[in-house]
Design an enzyme around this catalytic site. Structure first.
Site, PDB file in Angstrom:
ATOM      1  N   ASP A   9      39.606  85.516  54.440  1.00  0.00           N
ATOM      2  CA  ASP A   9      38.937  85.185  53.844  1.00  0.00           C
ATOM      3  C   ASP A   9      37.344  84.448  54.388  1.00  0.00           C
ATOM      4  O   ASP A   9      36.936  84.173  54.944  1.00  0.00           O
ATOM      5  CB  ASP A   9      39.277  83.735  52.609  1.00  0.00           C
ATOM      6  N   GLU A  40      36.670  87.317  48.231  1.00  0.00           N
ATOM      7  CA  GLU A  40      36.306  86.586  47.176  1.00  0.00           C
ATOM      8  C   GLU A  40      35.404  85.337  47.373  1.00  0.00           C
ATOM      9  O   GLU A  40      35.176  85.138  46.860  1.00  0.00           O
ATOM     10  CB  GLU A  40      38.208  86.550  47.134  1.00  0.00           C
ATOM     11  N   ASN A  41      35.132  85.176  49.078  1.00  0.00           N
ATOM     12  CA  ASN A  41      34.362  83.845  48.811  1.00  0.00           C
ATOM     13  C   ASN A  41      33.231  84.343  49.591  1.00  0.00           C
ATOM     14  O   ASN A  41      32.850  83.002  49.989  1.00  0.00           O
ATOM     15  CB  ASN A  41      35.221  83.027  49.691  1.00  0.00           C
ATOM     16  N   ASN A  69      41.886  85.322  43.646  1.00  0.00           N
ATOM     17  CA  ASN A  69      41.666  84.331  42.675  1.00  0.00           C
ATOM     18  C   ASN A  69      39.780  83.819  41.975  1.00  0.00           C
ATOM     19  O   ASN A  69      39.287  84.026  40.696  1.00  0.00           O
ATOM     20  CB  ASN A  69      42.213  83.417  42.302  1.00  0.00           C
ATOM     21  N   HIS A  70      39.217  84.425  43.135  1.00  0.00           N
ATOM     22  CA  HIS A  70      37.588  83.839  42.701  1.00  0.00           C
ATOM     23  C   HIS A  70      37.166  85.443  42.518  1.00  0.00           C
ATOM     24  O   HIS A  70      35.721  85.429  42.643  1.00  0.00           O
ATOM     25  CB  HIS A  70      37.216  83.098  44.234  1.00  0.00           C
ATOM     26  N   HIS A 155      47.554  87.477  47.693  1.00  0.00           N
ATOM     27  CA  HIS A 155      46.836  85.668  47.362  1.00  0.00           C
ATOM     28  C   HIS A 155      47.130  84.437  47.147  1.00  0.00           C
ATOM     29  O   HIS A 155      47.697  84.787  46.380  1.00  0.00           O
ATOM     30  CB  HIS A 155      45.559  86.758  46.637  1.00  0.00           C
ATOM     31  N   HIS A 180      43.689  83.156  50.930  1.00  0.00           N
ATOM     32  CA  HIS A 180      44.139  82.103  49.444  1.00  0.00           C
ATOM     33  C   HIS A 180      43.944  80.864  50.971  1.00  0.00           C
ATOM     34  O   HIS A 180      42.969  79.511  50.297  1.00  0.00           O
ATOM     35  CB  HIS A 180      44.444  81.994  48.618  1.00  0.00           C
ATOM     36  N   HIS A 182      43.327  79.210  53.124  1.00  0.00           N
ATOM     37  CA  HIS A 182      42.064  79.111  54.453  1.00  0.00           C
ATOM     38  C   HIS A 182      42.717  78.106  55.623  1.00  0.00           C
ATOM     39  O   HIS A 182      41.798  78.323  56.246  1.00  0.00           O
ATOM     40  CB  HIS A 182      40.893  78.796  53.235  1.00  0.00           C
TER      41      HIS A 182
HETATM   42 FE   LIG Z   1      39.659  82.263  49.419  1.00  0.00          FE
HETATM   43 FE   LIG Z   2      41.621  81.737  46.626  1.00  0.00          FE
END
Ligand SMILES: [Fe+2]
Ligand SMILES: [Fe+2]
Length: 265
Positions: A9, A40-41, A69-70, A155, A180, A182
């Site tokens: 990520d 996603e981030n 999810n983001h 994820h 996810h 991190h």
């Molecule tokens: Fe993430």
């Molecule tokens: Fe995530």
């Protein structure tokens, strides 16, 4: 043999700086044929913009961008996703209507075709995510048998879900890794001599943080319950990834290693 590099990520500006600083060096040292990042981030810690997506694909020559999810935090994605051919959304997430957005079949720089699947966990995640195992079964069935290299980004929060999926597809996928959390895990291995696996790649971003968020703000929220805007941290930027060798004919993983790059390396 095809070398696959999967990068964890990418968190905000610090994460993108890590790609600028470390990816050229990493390409020189390891010569990956396929590079995948989780994006996603990438935009301010939450979601992805078209500008950053294009930077990934054009400037960094990244072959696929998986999400999580983001994925929809930057609303512009609903528009630009139609113009992308290397963006992979979490297929079974409640708000991803088209499951086939979670599978891309692409061509690597060495001419080899490969498939990338992105799926999302259910434990400790937002309600409404559909069955991971059935979704992945369906998507794997859609991949032509001539495409031997099959990569899955799961994820998820729960390590158990990630490992269970890895074992579930052992022999049917080349490489399965988690994103996810991190936080990188040190458990890279090959399931049944066929499927490379690592529970979580870890974050590419600032490690002087709470999972990429500025520490003061993260602690403040946990202490008070007050929801102030989170900002991505900047100090101690690091890139975490895995690199795996995949046999072109069988699609089996022959080796898997973790990689870490930071400024003082
Ligand atoms: Fe993430
Ligand atoms: Fe995530």
């Amino acid at each position: 043999m095809t070398k696959v590099l999967a990068i964890g990520d990418v968190m905000g500006k610090a994460g993108r700086r890590c790609l600028d600083d470390f990816l050229p060096k990493l390409r020189e040292e390891h010569s990956p044929d396929i590079v995948i990042v989780n994006g996603e981030n990438a935009a301010g810690g939450f979601g992805l913009t078209e500008k950053i997506y294009n930077e990934f694909i054009q400037n960094h020559r990244i072959d696929a961008v998986t999400m999580g999810n983001h994925w929809h935090d930057k609303r512009e994605i609903f528009e630009f996703m139609k113009r992308t051919d290397r963006l992979v959304l979490p297929a079974n997430m409640g708000n991803v209507e088209q499951e086939d957005m979670g599978l891309r079949i692409l061509t690597a720089q060495n001419g080899i075709r490969f498939a990338v699947i992105n799926c999302i966990g259910r434990a400790f995640m937002r309600e409404g995510n559909r069955d991971i195992f059935k979704t992945v079964d369906k998507l794997l069935d859609h991949i032509p048998s001539s495409v031997r290299i099959r990569i899955i980004d799961i994820h998820a929060e729960a390590t158990s879900e990630k490992q269970a999926l890895g074992w579930y597809v052992a022999g049917r996928a080349s490489l399965v890794y988690g994103t996810h959390s991190h936080v990188p895990t040190a458990d890279e291995r090959i399931f049944n001599g066929k499927t490379g696996f690592c529970t979580d790649l870890g974050m590419t971003g600032a490690y002087n943080s709470v999972i990429g968020i500025e520490t003061g703000a993260a602690i403040h929220r946990l202490l008070t319950g007050e929801k102030k805007k989170f900002e991505p941290a900047t100090a101690d930027p690091r890139l975490y990834a895995i690199i795996a060798d995949i046999d072109d004919d069988s699609g089996h993983c022959k080796s898997i290693r973790r990689l870490r790059y930071q400024l003082d390396d």
